[in-house]
Enzyme design. Structure first.
Site, mmCIF file in Angstrom:
data_model
loop_
_atom_site.group_PDB
_atom_site.id
_atom_site.type_symbol
_atom_site.label_atom_id
_atom_site.label_comp_id
_atom_site.label_asym_id
_atom_site.label_seq_id
_atom_site.Cartn_x
_atom_site.Cartn_y
_atom_site.Cartn_z
ATOM 1 N N ASP A 111 0.848 -1.231 -0.086
ATOM 2 C CA ASP A 111 0.197 0.055 -0.022
ATOM 3 C C ASP A 111 0.849 1.401 0.047
ATOM 4 O OD1 ASP A 111 -3.021 1.056 1.049
ATOM 5 O OD2 ASP A 111 -1.636 2.345 1.373
ATOM 6 N N VAL A 179 -0.415 -10.815 -3.239
ATOM 7 C CA VAL A 179 -1.737 -11.031 -3.876
ATOM 8 C C VAL A 179 -2.920 -10.501 -3.458
ATOM 9 C CG1 VAL A 179 -3.310 -13.126 -4.483
ATOM 10 C CG2 VAL A 179 -0.861 -13.136 -4.938
ATOM 11 N N TYR A 482 -2.354 2.609 -6.677
ATOM 12 C CA TYR A 482 -1.409 4.076 -6.362
ATOM 13 C C TYR A 482 -1.977 4.696 -5.483
ATOM 14 C CZ TYR A 482 0.380 2.016 -11.167
ATOM 15 O OH TYR A 482 1.139 1.067 -12.195
#
Length: 541
Positions: A111, A179, A482
């Site tokens: 993240d 994942v 993003y």
């Protein structure tokens, strides 16, 4: 009369602060003890969880910290729990729900704002999924694989390649990405134009929801299954496994990278590229990578070279070189692609190529950690919905070249399979009408302090503002994977409403945000799973 000890004005200021710290520390310890007792009541082995006083706490915490900047002015978890079984995740969720202690899950730690392992607003428990990483490929009969959320993309690719040289999975370029978050947020990679996003190739999901149940596609229903493909799993529960559909690729694929500077005509090549890369044969993916090269420092005359922008045309063709050369001659002759520029290889070797691991053994895909992650960075994203005039590119590249930063800009072409899927078929809305996804990156820095961080972040924010005339509008869209807290954050904790969250929600999800909020209201009405950009619950009247 005894002398009275009169506290000074400084002491009068300090005493309440110390009292507050003591109360806070007592509350934290109480939460830790209550949570540990709850885990014990569920017969969870004690070697799977750690408090900040545990010798192994820092080891496991930093094992998947990818952005040190996220550690500034934020809370670290009051407890780290590494489940070894999926029912351990159920235990953790039930404990968090009964004790009203927020919970966050980390798969690979990528993240971009560190929301999977830090919080700017409250204490929380971290569920680190790295021990839940098994993969079962069933290629001969169904061409599918069940992969647990703690596995990395590299491990998934490696496992698939061991089963078949013509099987693949269309997901991201970075092998250490987990994942769990990647697939739930979309997941773009080099085969996006051929096969769509990673989330477009998910057939089933197992998730632990706020009630503590493990649901699959059949038991969760199509609304939640829809939301988990592009809407981000962190708002709805803890995803523990995916069933993914593998894709067929030829024995040989072809890659190339051609780099040109401004002085070598890069601007004209970019102008042509942007007009064809989203329309060409969907097996062909050509992205552009913009970097600043050269060194014109006044303090380094010996190594002084002209500072300029270099654009790399970085490509995968899902086919052989002979056919690629014909396509490029028809669509992009200006690049002057030649046989010696191309390399034919197996698909799994192309994974190494795009990860920067060319020539290294396949086993490197199994490594979860890289020293590059002991740094800080800031990223942002955009979408292009129309070509930029060449005068615009000239302005952009002049601005990009300004001193003060060594930035990178990566532009990925859409089109192909992405145009064939409607914007509401899954929660991921950025489909037909978008030509390119844009990824802005600062250089990485080591000094993790506020002043250095501000310097780099401010540069990127100014460049992002400069790009406003050239990108999508109403809303100015962004890509969830993003992550960018600049576009809006939850500053009210559990009190943030759907209407307040629209500020960032509609930029990530566009018209799908309202449906996502309704799904949230059904699955997690008390908002147990929340973070600074989570989806708040919305209830039908």
């Amino acid at each position: 009369m005894k002398n009275l000890l009169i506290p000074s004005s400084i002491e009068l200021c300090i005493l309440p602060s110390l009292f507050f710290l003591l109360l806070t520390s007592h509350a934290i310890n109480a939460d830790q003890n209550s949570y540990i007792q709850c885990l014990r009541n569920h017969s969870v082995p004690s070697h799977l969880y750690f408090t900040p006083h545990s010798p192994s706490y820092n080891y496991f915490f930093f094992s998947s910290v990818r952005n040190r900047r996220a550690l500034l002015n934020s809370f670290k978890p009051l407890l780290i729990f590494l489940p070894a079984l999926e029912n351990h995740v159920q235990d953790a969720v039930l404990c968090s729900g009964s004790l009203s202690i927020p919970i966050r899950a980390r798969s690979g730690g990528h993240d971009y704002e560190g929301l999977s392992y830090t919080s700017t607003s409250s204490q929380f428990v971290l569920i680190d999924l790295q021990f839940l990483s098994s993969i079962n490929v069933v290629y001969r009969y169904s061409r599918t694989a069940w992969v647990q959320a703690g596995a990395s993309l590299g491990k998934l690719y490696h496992t698939i390649a061991n089963k078949s040289s013509t099987a693949a999975f269309p997901a991201g370029l970075c092998p250490t990405v987990g994942v769990g978050g990647h697939l739930s947020g979309g997941g773009l990679g080099t085969m996006i134009r051929s096969f769509g996003l990673a989330s477009d190739n998910v057939e089933d999901i197992r998730i632990v929801v706020a009630s503590g149940e493990i649901l699959d596609r059949k038991s969760m229903g199509e609304d939640l299954f829809w939301a988990l493909r592009g809407g981000g799993g962190a708002s709805f529960g803890i995803i523990v496994a995916y069933k993914v559909r593998l894709v067929e690729v030829p024995n040989k694929v072809t890659v190339f990278t051609i780099s040109k500077t401004l002085e070598e005509g890069a601007t004209k090549l970019v102008d042509k590229w942007q007009r064809i890369a989203h329309k060409v044969d969907k097996r062909l993916f050509i992205r552009t990578v913009f970097t600043v090269v050269g060194n014109d420092s006044e303090h380094d005359d010996q190594n002084k070279t002209k500072r300029t922008v270099q654009v790399s045309f970085n490509s995968l063709f899902v086919g052989e070189m002979k056919e690629l050369l014909l396509i490029m001659k028809d669509w992009f002759p200006e690049l002057k692609l030649k046989t010696e520029d191309c390399i034919e290889m197996r698909w799994i070797e192309s994974v190494l190529y795009f990860a920067g691991y060319q020539g290294k053994p396949l086993s490197i895909l199994l490594e979860r950690y890289s020293p590059v992650y002991n740094t800080s960075f800031k990223h942002k994203s955009d979408f292009f919905t129309k070509p930029i005039p060449i005068e615009g590119w000239n302005r952009i590249l002049r601005r990009f070249l300004k001193k003060g930063e060594q930035p990178m800009m990566i532009i990925d072409p859409w089109g192909g399979r992405m145009d064939e899927i409607s914007e509401n078929e899954t929660a991921f809305p950025h489909r037909k009408g978008n030509l390119y996804n844009v990824h802005y990156l600062t250089e990485r820095w080591v000094e993790n302090n506020a002043a250095v961080s501000k310097k780099h972040v401010d540069w990127l924010r100014r460049f992002y503002k400069f790009m406003t005339p050239y990108v999508s509008k109403n809303p100015r869209s962004a890509y969830l994977n993003y992550r960018d807290l600049d576009i809006g954050t939850d500053v009210m904790g559990n009190k943030t409403t759907y209407w307040e969250a629209r500020r960032w929600g509609e930029r990530y999800y566009k018209g799908n945000f309202k449906r996502l909020a309704y799904v949230k209201g059904k699955v997690d009405p008390y908002n147990l799973f929340r973070n600074e950009q989570s989806i708040p619950p919305l209830f039908s009247t």
